[in-house]
Design an enzyme around this catalytic site. Structure first.
Site, PDB file in Angstrom:
ATOM      1  N   SER A 259      -2.987   2.420   0.436  1.00  0.00           N
ATOM      2  CA  SER A 259      -1.856   2.000   0.959  1.00  0.00           C
ATOM      3  C   SER A 259      -0.645   2.273   0.362  1.00  0.00           C
ATOM      4  O   SER A 259      -0.806   2.655  -0.802  1.00  0.00           O
ATOM      5  CB  SER A 259      -2.041   0.410   1.049  1.00  0.00           C
ATOM      6  OG  SER A 259      -1.509  -0.171   0.187  1.00  0.00           O
ATOM      7  N   LYS A 260       0.431   2.242   1.004  1.00  0.00           N
ATOM      8  CA  LYS A 260       1.682   2.309   0.471  1.00  0.00           C
ATOM      9  C   LYS A 260       1.895   1.817  -0.715  1.00  0.00           C
ATOM     10  O   LYS A 260       2.547   1.886  -1.535  1.00  0.00           O
ATOM     11  CB  LYS A 260       2.801   1.999   1.423  1.00  0.00           C
ATOM     12  CG  LYS A 260       3.175   3.193   2.256  1.00  0.00           C
ATOM     13  CD  LYS A 260       4.328   2.470   3.126  1.00  0.00           C
ATOM     14  CE  LYS A 260       4.916   3.531   4.142  1.00  0.00           C
ATOM     15  NZ  LYS A 260       6.072   2.953   4.900  1.00  0.00           N
TER      16      LYS A 260
END
Ligand code: GLU
Ligand code: ZN
Length: 491
Positions: A259-260
């Site tokens: 994920s970011k």
């Protein structure tokens, strides 16, 4: 695929630090453009004022430059479809939204959030599809007047055709979406702000994009965009529906999607640790693609020469930091020594270097650099490897000290000092003989004999080749450090 007509785009939203998934998308688009002699368009999707920032915008540009990507159209370079920042194209979107509405491809939806929610829950309970039910598709003039009298402000909703949408994904093959799974969707907010769902395909159409290569997370928006495209063709705004290719998910630790927010995904982290752009790009290219089964290490030119979207593997790719570092290490070794020394420069200065600037010695650095080049995985490791040359005293590393300094180390160090004192300081080889002889005097093999010497002189149990290190540091300092270690052992 070898004509000049390919037009691909990289169109990030400036919301936070660039992450590796985004870089992979940029890389595949860029490589495809370069391979086909096409055009790489860089567009900024900054229509979300609440989340976009100027700082992130600057970072994006800086990151692309650092990676070595050049764009043929986009911010700062301009192009026939300028401006390339969506925040500067709002009138275009508003006008197209109006045209879509006039032609019946879109309509005003007056439903409130709570009404939508109520109907969604009811549909779920009844086992029906829970997307938007099309209630406002036909609103009578009386109803409209009534809604407006109530002060309701409509959003603009796109009318999905009641037909199955099929397209051939460049990576995944043929995909089919049935209408009940792709309901009518919002394209303009109640406050008049156009949404990603509208602006992204509108710009792809206006900018004549031929291939949309993007992450798999955007796959669900593709049938909607294809339908919107058809409407745009109907309006004369678009010419042709582009081809779509969805790049595989990147999985991080624990086999979860990277994920970011995952620190491992931040591009800045790799820059700060001293990844070479070419090493990082080589690694990222392997997330869904490969040059050949037996060749992991290659240059960007080799990738460009071979890259075809058709070869992208649809299966999730696993992000493996160890492998990324190993590949980067190979790229470090591929540099010329001069290039290597230049790229290390930032890590030889504050805030990375622990030594005073006046204690840095260029000649010693030049002498030691080739020995360091063969050992680094990332450039930031250079400081620890050469600090013994520039710090007045070696670092104090207690773990190294207790590991190397054993019963009898003092006697060994005394002999080593004597032997080194009378050695010829003209080659690393003669220093090695000196330590070898000292070890023999105490019944120790070279490995055991050199450990205390290494810790006395460099502070650490591991480091660059020892005898070259001693030679570069010089006789006087080497002997003084052995003395200091002896004093410490005696205390
Ligand atoms: N701005 C979108 C994003 O960053 C681009 C999506 C696309 O490539 O179509 O997710
Ligand atoms: Zn409605």
């Amino acid at each position: 695929m070898a004509n000049g007509s390919v037009r691909v785009r990289f169109c990030p939203s400036p919301t936070g630090n660039p992450h590796v998934g985004l870089v992979r998308t940029a890389l595949f688009n860029w490589a495809f453009a370069r391979h086909t002699g096409g055009t790489f368009v860089f567009r900024i999707e900054d229509t979300d004022a609440a989340r976009d920032s100027e700082e992130s915008y600057e970072q994006l540009l800086d990151s692309l430059r650092w990676l070595g990507f050049t764009w043929d159209e986009g911010p700062e370079v301009g192009g026939p479809h300028a401006p390339y920042r969506q925040s500067q194209r709002m009138e275009t979107y508003t006008e197209i939204a109006r045209k879509l509405q006039d032609a019946g491809h879109a309509y005003s939806c007056y439903c409130t959030a709570s009404e939508l929610e109520e109907r969604r829950d009811a549909a779920r309970a009844a086992g029906r599809p829970s997307g938007y039910d099309g209630k406002c598709r036909e609103v009578t003039p009386e109803q409209k007047a009534q809604y407006e009298a109530e002060g309701r402000e409509p959003i603009v909703r796109f009318r999905m055709p009641d037909e199955t949408i099929t397209f051939t994904d460049l990576v995944r093959g043929e995909l089919t979406f049935t209408p009940e799974n792709v309901p009518d969707y919002g394209i303009v907010r109640a406050n008049g702000a156009p949404l990603y769902t509208l602006v992204n395909p509108v710009d792809d159409a206006l900018m004549e994009i031929t291939h949309v290569l993007r992450g798999e997370d955007l796959l669900s928006s593709t049938p909607r965009q294809i339908a919107l495209y058809k409407a745009l063709i109907d309006l004369g705004v678009a010419k042709e529906i582009p081809s779509f290719g969805h790049l595989p998910y990147v999985m991080g630790e624990g086999n979860k999607k990277l994920s970011k927010r995952d620190p491992q995904s931040s591009l800045n982290l790799y820059r700060e640790r001293g990844f070479l752009p070419e090493g990082l790009l080589n690694y990222l290219s392997l997330l869904g693609w490969s040059l050949s089964a037996d060749k992991d290490i290659f240059t960007i030119e080799e990738m460009v020469a071979a890259f075809d979207v058709a070869d992208v593997n649809p299966n999730p790719a696993r992000f493996d930091l160890k492998k990324a570092e190993a590949i980067n290490a190979d790229h470090i070794r591929m540099l010329s020594v001069t290039d290597f020394t230049e790229r290390c420069a930032p890590w030889l200065k504050a805030p990375f270097a622990p030594w005073a600037p006046e204690d840095f010695d260029e000649a010693k650095w030049q002498a030691v650099a080739p020995h360091a080049q063969t050992r680094l995985k990332v450039l930031s490791e250079i400081t620890d490897n050469v600090d013994f040359l520039f710090l007045p005293e070696p670092v104090e590393d207690e773990a190294s000290w207790s590991k190397a300094m054993k019963e009898g180390s003092d006697a060994l160090l005394r002999t080593a000092k004597e032997k080194l004192e009378s050695a010829e300081w003209t080659s690393a080889e003669s220093l090695k003989e000196a330590v070898l002889a000292a070890g023999e005097a105490h019944g120790l093999k070279l490995g055991k004999a050199q450990a205390p010497v290494r810790v006395a002189v460099t502070g650490r149990t591991v480091g660059l080749p020892l005898f070259e290190s001693l030679e570069i540091l010089g006789k006087e300092k080497t002997l003084a450090r052995i003395d200091a270690a002896l004093a410490k052992l005696a205390a």
